[in-house]
Design a protein around this motif. Structure first.
Motif: not given
Lengths: 328, 283
Positions: A154-166
């Motif tokens: 789940r953390r990896v998945a969240i990191a996947g979104v965070i990496a776009m710096q929304p």
């Protein structure tokens, strides 16, 4: 400046068939930048439909009336909708089921790659996103996401979104299916993300307890309409309101109500466990030295013992006996 | 992306057609489909179309829901039509322009081919529009039961079928969720280079497959925990019984098909006479 501006938004699924369902009805919503907004409501109340309008995944049905503007980007305009995808980061329910690359680093890089960033920038963002969600880059980057534990995935998945710096982060039931420790960690993570990446955060949940502890403001949806809007205290402190929305009162509020029924005076509108703990500790301290008060405290604990059988996440039940030992 | 998948979506109303025995509906649909290939004259098509329209009305279906299932195969129908129109060379030449030749036989064949395909698809979609997937699976199980004599595991096949049918909507829902999630990460499904699109599809397909295996595993455990296969004889929650209405339906459909067959083989002249009568000199 308001980060999110929604006006007169309506949405109907499967229009003109027997499966037709009105998911949103004239929703007006304005969210200030820097707010953590909790969105609550029973299943089918329109929460998901509402949040998917924010990044243009669902198109506005009636453009003449309804409008969605996020950080100045208008979701009804094609060009701006494309930019909206990266402006609003969306973490869906059970995001761990969306991992697909053979290494963690590649999966996290999927979003930034779609943004067409330079390779250096992508690497930098992946590294930072993983560290932010509490995963050590060196230790995880080259591992397969399918070999990780549920919480790590789940953390990896969240990191996947965070990496776009929304600038706006939307989380749909972020703690569903996690154990109490995982939940606490994830809620702490949300606070960190808000400080470092996305100032505005929307959390969708039907678990009142989670929202009570992190949100600044809460809106409640019922049958596609916003039926309540206020601070967590205003909303969750109002038992009749919470029940009319079709949700459960937070456990801490339930315990507080039961104590009050038995004549124990507590500060008004207690909605989360930490507050309840503090209030009880203060109460016990106040009554220190009076011999027969010890019995009251014991009675309190016995009652909380009852609660434990109903709700495992009741933090106070575990802690109060110890504190009682110290105080009395 | 999958908004237009209307074929096979059960349309929940209460009607005599919905209440018919699933086995009867399966067999009659089969008969209708086979019968369709024996039609030769326009008269036959009119008969079959009348049967179809009658059934749609009795089933209280909006005509649109039936036509929607045709929309999905419109492209195939169009290609077939165009090929027929330009490639059939015998008969009276109607148009001749450079390399394009259209003949009267070509026109007739094309019209009949389109009619046949449209009637076929809409007829077959009637089955799934009026019968729930569970009923269809139960019906098939019952119809295949004679095969048990030659050691065909009919019950397991039926179970596999109902599980497959049961999970179609789940897979659709999951696919849509995955598409939404990957779109949210900027995946380009309908724009960008071919490579980007393939990448986007992969980001949906891999989790879809991984999740399906996980789900299959869980389902197998759940079935095992409920002692699936522990007993030889299983009883049904819903037992299928034939009623008077089933007989009427059978007579109606089979009667129409008999007329179609008679028209083709014995009274060919009647059909052609009717065609002449209706279409005048066009035929």
């Amino acid at each position: 400046m308001s980060a999110i501006e929604i006006k007169d938004l309506s949405f109907i699924y499967s229009k003109g068939t027997p499966y037709q369902k009105q998911a949103l009805k004239d929703v007006d919503l304005s969210v200030e930048e820097g707010t953590v907004l909790g969105v609550v409501g029973a299943t089918g109340s329109g929460k998901s439909t509402l949040i998917q309008h924010l990044n243009g995944l669902i198109r506005i049905q009636d453009k003449k009336r309804g409008s969605v503007v996020v950080n100045g980007l208008d979701a009804s305009k094609r060009k701006e909708r494309a930019r909206l995808r990266f402006e609003v980061g969306m973490v869906f329910q059970y995001p761990e089921y969306q991992l697909f690359e053979d290494t963690v680093a590649k999966d996290v890089a999927f979003g930034p790659k779609n943004m067409k960033l330079s390779k250096e920038e992508i690497d930098l963002r992946v590294r930072r996103a993983l560290e932010l969600v509490g995963l050590n880059y060196e230790g995880f980057a080259e591992r397969s996401p399918f070999d990780l534990s549920g919480g790590e995935k789940r953390r990896v998945a969240i990191a996947g979104v965070i990496a776009m710096q929304p600038k706006v982060l939307v989380l749909d039931e972020p703690v569903a299916g996690l154990d109490p420790v995982g939940r606490r960690e994830l809620l702490d993570l949300i606070g960190r993300l808000r400080r470092e990446v996305s100032p505005t955060v929307l959390i969708v949940s039907h678990n009142m307890d989670d929202i009570a502890s992190v949100a600044d403001r809460v809106i409640a949806l019922k049958d596609g309409e916003i039926v309540a809007d206020g601070t967590p205290k205003q909303i969750f402190g109002d038992r009749a309101l919470v029940e009319s929305i079709g949700l459960e009162v937070p456990p801490a509020k339930r315990v507080a109500d039961m104590l009050e029924e038995r004549g124990i005076q507590l500060p008004p509108q207690i909605i989360d466990m930490d507050e309840l703990e503090e209030a009880l500790a203060a109460l016990l301290k106040q009554k220190e030295g009076i011999a027969d008060e010890a019995q009251t405290a014991e009675a309190t604990c016995a009652e909380e013992g009852d609660m434990r059988s109903q709700d495992d996440s009741c933090a106070v039940c575990r802690k109060t006996p110890d504190e009682e030992g110290e105080d009395v | 992306m999958f908004k237009d998948v209307a074929f096979g979506q059960y349309y929940p109303t209460r009607s005599p057609v919905h209440r018919l025995d699933a086995r009867v509906k399966l067999l009659l649909t089969l008969a209708y489909v086979v019968g369709m290939f024996f039609i030769k004259s326009y008269f036959g098509f009119i008969l079959m179309a009348a049967l179809l329209v009658f059934t749609v009305i009795v089933a209280r279906l909006p005509i649109l829901s039936v036509l929607r299932s045709v929309r999905g195969v419109m492209l195939i129908v169009l290609i077939t039509a165009i090929l027929n129109l330009f490639l059939v060379k015998d008969g009276e030449v109607l148009v001749h322009w450079r390399f394009i030749t259209i003949t009267s036989n070509g026109v007739h064949l094309t019209i009949k081919m389109v009619l046949r395909l449209v009637l076929l698809i809409s007829g077959a979609s009637l089955l799934s529009l009026t019968t729930t997937p569970v009923e269809i699976a139960d019906g098939l199980e019952s119809l295949m039961s004679p095969l048990k004599l030659i050691k065909v595991p009919v019950r397991d096949i039926a179970m596999i079928m109902s599980i497959a049918l049961r999970f179609i909507p789940t897979l659709f829902e999951e696919t849509n969720k995955l598409i939404a999630a990957q779109k949210a990460r900027g995946a380009a499904f309908d724009s960008g280079s071919l490579f980007a699109r393939i990448r986007a599809m992969v980001s949906v397909l891999i989790p879809l497959i991984v999740n399906s295996f996980r789900r299959a595993d869980e389902l197998a455990f759940a079935m095992d925990a409920r002692c699936y296969n522990a007993t030889d004889k299983r009883t049904k929650y819903k037992r299928m019984t034939l009623r008077f209405a089933d007989l009427i339906a059978a007579l109606l459909v089979l009667g129409t098909i008999v007329v179609v067959l008679l028209d083709r083989y014995y009274f060919a002249s009647v059909g052609i006479y009717m065609d002449k009568l209706i279409f005048g000199g066009l035929v």
